[in-house]
Design an enzyme around this catalytic site. Structure first.
Site, PDB file in Angstrom:
ATOM      1  N   THR A  33     -80.459 -22.862  22.433  1.00 22.28           N
ATOM      2  CA  THR A  33     -79.932 -21.591  22.589  1.00 22.28           C
ATOM      3  C   THR A  33     -80.838 -20.975  22.651  1.00 22.28           C
ATOM      4  OG1 THR A  33     -79.352 -21.766  20.566  1.00 22.28           O
ATOM      5  CG2 THR A  33     -79.758 -20.302  20.433  1.00 22.28           C
ATOM      6  N   THR A  36     -81.802 -18.103  28.941  1.00 25.48           N
ATOM      7  CA  THR A  36     -81.270 -19.593  29.682  1.00 25.48           C
ATOM      8  C   THR A  36     -80.809 -20.449  29.256  1.00 25.48           C
ATOM      9  OG1 THR A  36     -83.979 -18.817  29.695  1.00 25.48           O
ATOM     10  CG2 THR A  36     -82.619 -20.471  31.333  1.00 25.48           C
ATOM     11  N   ASP A  89     -83.222 -26.975  26.973  1.00 26.59           N
ATOM     12  CA  ASP A  89     -83.605 -26.400  26.162  1.00 26.59           C
ATOM     13  C   ASP A  89     -84.690 -24.518  27.014  1.00 26.59           C
ATOM     14  OD1 ASP A  89     -83.726 -23.518  24.368  1.00 26.59           O
ATOM     15  OD2 ASP A  89     -84.038 -24.688  22.201  1.00 26.59           O
ATOM     16  N   GLY A  90     -84.795 -23.440  26.593  1.00 28.30           N
ATOM     17  CA  GLY A  90     -85.232 -22.785  26.547  1.00 28.30           C
ATOM     18  C   GLY A  90     -86.711 -22.405  26.093  1.00 28.30           C
ATOM     19  N   ALA A  91     -87.901 -21.697  26.502  1.00 31.48           N
ATOM     20  CA  ALA A  91     -88.963 -21.198  25.869  1.00 31.48           C
ATOM     21  C   ALA A  91     -88.994 -19.417  26.333  1.00 31.48           C
ATOM     22  CB  ALA A  91     -90.027 -22.081  26.522  1.00 31.48           C
ATOM     23  N   GLY A 103     -88.282 -19.915  19.965  1.00 35.85           N
ATOM     24  CA  GLY A 103     -87.776 -19.031  18.108  1.00 35.85           C
ATOM     25  C   GLY A 103     -86.907 -17.600  18.316  1.00 35.85           C
ATOM     26  N   GLY A 104     -87.632 -16.802  19.703  1.00 32.57           N
ATOM     27  CA  GLY A 104     -86.662 -15.783  20.118  1.00 32.57           C
ATOM     28  C   GLY A 104     -85.753 -15.858  19.671  1.00 32.57           C
ATOM     29  N   GLU A 111     -83.740 -26.191  16.946  1.00 28.84           N
ATOM     30  CA  GLU A 111     -83.288 -26.431  18.164  1.00 28.84           C
ATOM     31  C   GLU A 111     -84.963 -27.673  18.513  1.00 28.84           C
ATOM     32  OE1 GLU A 111     -83.662 -22.502  20.507  1.00 28.84           O
ATOM     33  OE2 GLU A 111     -85.017 -22.696  19.520  1.00 28.84           O
ATOM     34  N   LYS A 129     -91.993 -16.659  31.671  1.00 30.61           N
ATOM     35  CA  LYS A 129     -92.901 -17.283  30.423  1.00 30.61           C
ATOM     36  C   LYS A 129     -93.839 -17.684  30.859  1.00 30.61           C
ATOM     37  CE  LYS A 129     -88.833 -15.217  28.539  1.00 30.61           C
ATOM     38  NZ  LYS A 129     -87.826 -16.189  28.590  1.00 30.61           N
TER      39      LYS A 129
END
Length: 262
Positions: A33, A36, A89-91, A103-104, A111, A129
Site C-alpha cells: 500500500t 510506490t 511493498d514500499g517503505a 505504516g505511513g 502489510e 528513504k
C-alpha cells in the site's frame, strides 16, 4: 514520456518497474500500500494486459484492492491463498540491514501479516528513504480505540527509558477525526528522531496492552530496489549479497499516486 514526472515520482516508477520483473505467471503475490506500491500495481496491470501475466494477488488494503481490480489483476484473501511466493511493498525508511519503518499509508498491520506469509519480501523505494539509522520518519503504532489515552501514556513512559531521541506519541488524524485503519483501529505516530535499538523497540512495544502492531519490520525484507530520478535502479539482495545497477526507460504514465504515503 516519463520526463513529465517529478524526479521522486520517476524514481518510484523506475523502482516499481524493475521489481515487477520478479513476478512470474503462476505466482501468488502480496501487493503493498502507498504511492510506490501503486506504481507497482500499475506496472503489473500492464503486464497482465500486454503479456498475459497470470497471477493471483493479496492486497494489503482496500485502496490497493480497488486499484488491482481496476487494472485487471485477480485478487484473493490471504486465508484463501494461505502462503505467497513474494510480497512487494514500499517503505517509509530503510537502514543498511534492510530493517524498515512502514505504516505511513496506514496499512502496517495487514502489510506485516502479508509480508511474513511470503517466501520473500521485496521493498521498492526512492533514494530518499535510505537512512543510516531509523527514526526520522515517525513510527506508526496501530492501537485499539478502547483505552487509547492510557495506551499512549504507557508508550510514552516506555520510550523515556529507551535509546530514542524523542518520546512524543501523537494520534493520527484525518478529516478532523481519528484515522481509522481497515481493521477499525487507530494509529499513534511516535516522533522518535532516532531509534538506537530497533529490534528491542519492536519487541517491547507489542507487549503494551492496547497495541496491535508496530511499523518496525525487522528481518523481514529480503531485497531492496531503490529508484533514482534519472532512471537508475539499484537492487540489493541481503541474503545472497547480489547487487546490480540498471537503467529503466519509463513509458509515459499518468501521475496518479503522488499524494499517497508508503
Amino acid at each position: 514520456m516519463s520526463d513529465s514526472l517529478s524526479p521522486v515520482d520517476r524514481a518510484k516508477f523506475a523502482a516499481a518497474k524493475r521489481a515487477s520483473a520478479f513476478v512470474e505467471s503462476g505466482m501468488k503475490v502480496g501487493l503493498g500500500t502507498g504511492s510506490t506500491a501503486a506504481w507497482l500495481v500499475k506496472c503489473l496491470g500492464e503486464r497482465v494486459k500486454d503479456e498475459g501475466l497470470d497471477i493471483i494477488a493479496v492486497p494489503t488494503s482496500s485502496r490497493t484492492a480497488a486499484l488491482a481490480e481496476e487494472v485487471g489483476i485477480r485478487i484473493t484473501t490471504l486465508d484463501e491463498a494461505r502462503w505467497l511466493d513474494l510480497t512487494i511493498d514500499g517503505a517509509d525508511e530503510y537502514d543498511p540491514e534492510l530493517n524498515l519503518i512502514k505504516g505511513g499509508g496506514g496499512a502496517l498491520l495487514q502489510e506485516k501479516i502479508v509480508a511474513t506469509a511470503s517466501d520473500r519480501m521485496i521493498v521498492i523505494a526512492d533514494a530518499t528513504k535510505k537512512v543510516d539509522t531509523l527514526g526520522a520518519f515517525p513510527l506508526p503504532v496501530e492501537v485499539i480505540g478502547f483505552g487509547m489515552r492510557t495506551t499512549r501514556m504507557l508508550i510514552e513512559e516506555l520510550l523515556d527509558g529507551l535509546d530514542v531521541m524523542g518520546t512524543k506519541a501523537e494520534p493520527r488524524m484525518t478529516d478532523g477525526g481519528l484515522y481509522v485503519t481497515d481493521e477499525g483501529n487507530h494509529i499513534l505516530d511516535l516522533h522518535l528522531g532516532r531509534i538506537g535499538n530497533a529490534r528491542q523497540l519492536a519487541l517491547v512495544l507489542n507487549q503494551i496492552p492496547g497495541v496491535v502492531e508496530n511499523g518496525l519490520f525487522i528481518d523481514i525484507c529480503d531485497v531492496i530496489v531503490t529508484g533514482h530520478g534519472d532512471g537508475r535502479v539499484e537492487m540489493r539482495d541481503i541474503n545472497t549479497g547480489e547487487e546490480d545497477v540498471t537503467r529503466v526507460l519509463e513509458p509515459e504514465i499518468d501521475n496518479l499516486f503522488s499524494e499517497q504515503a508508503d
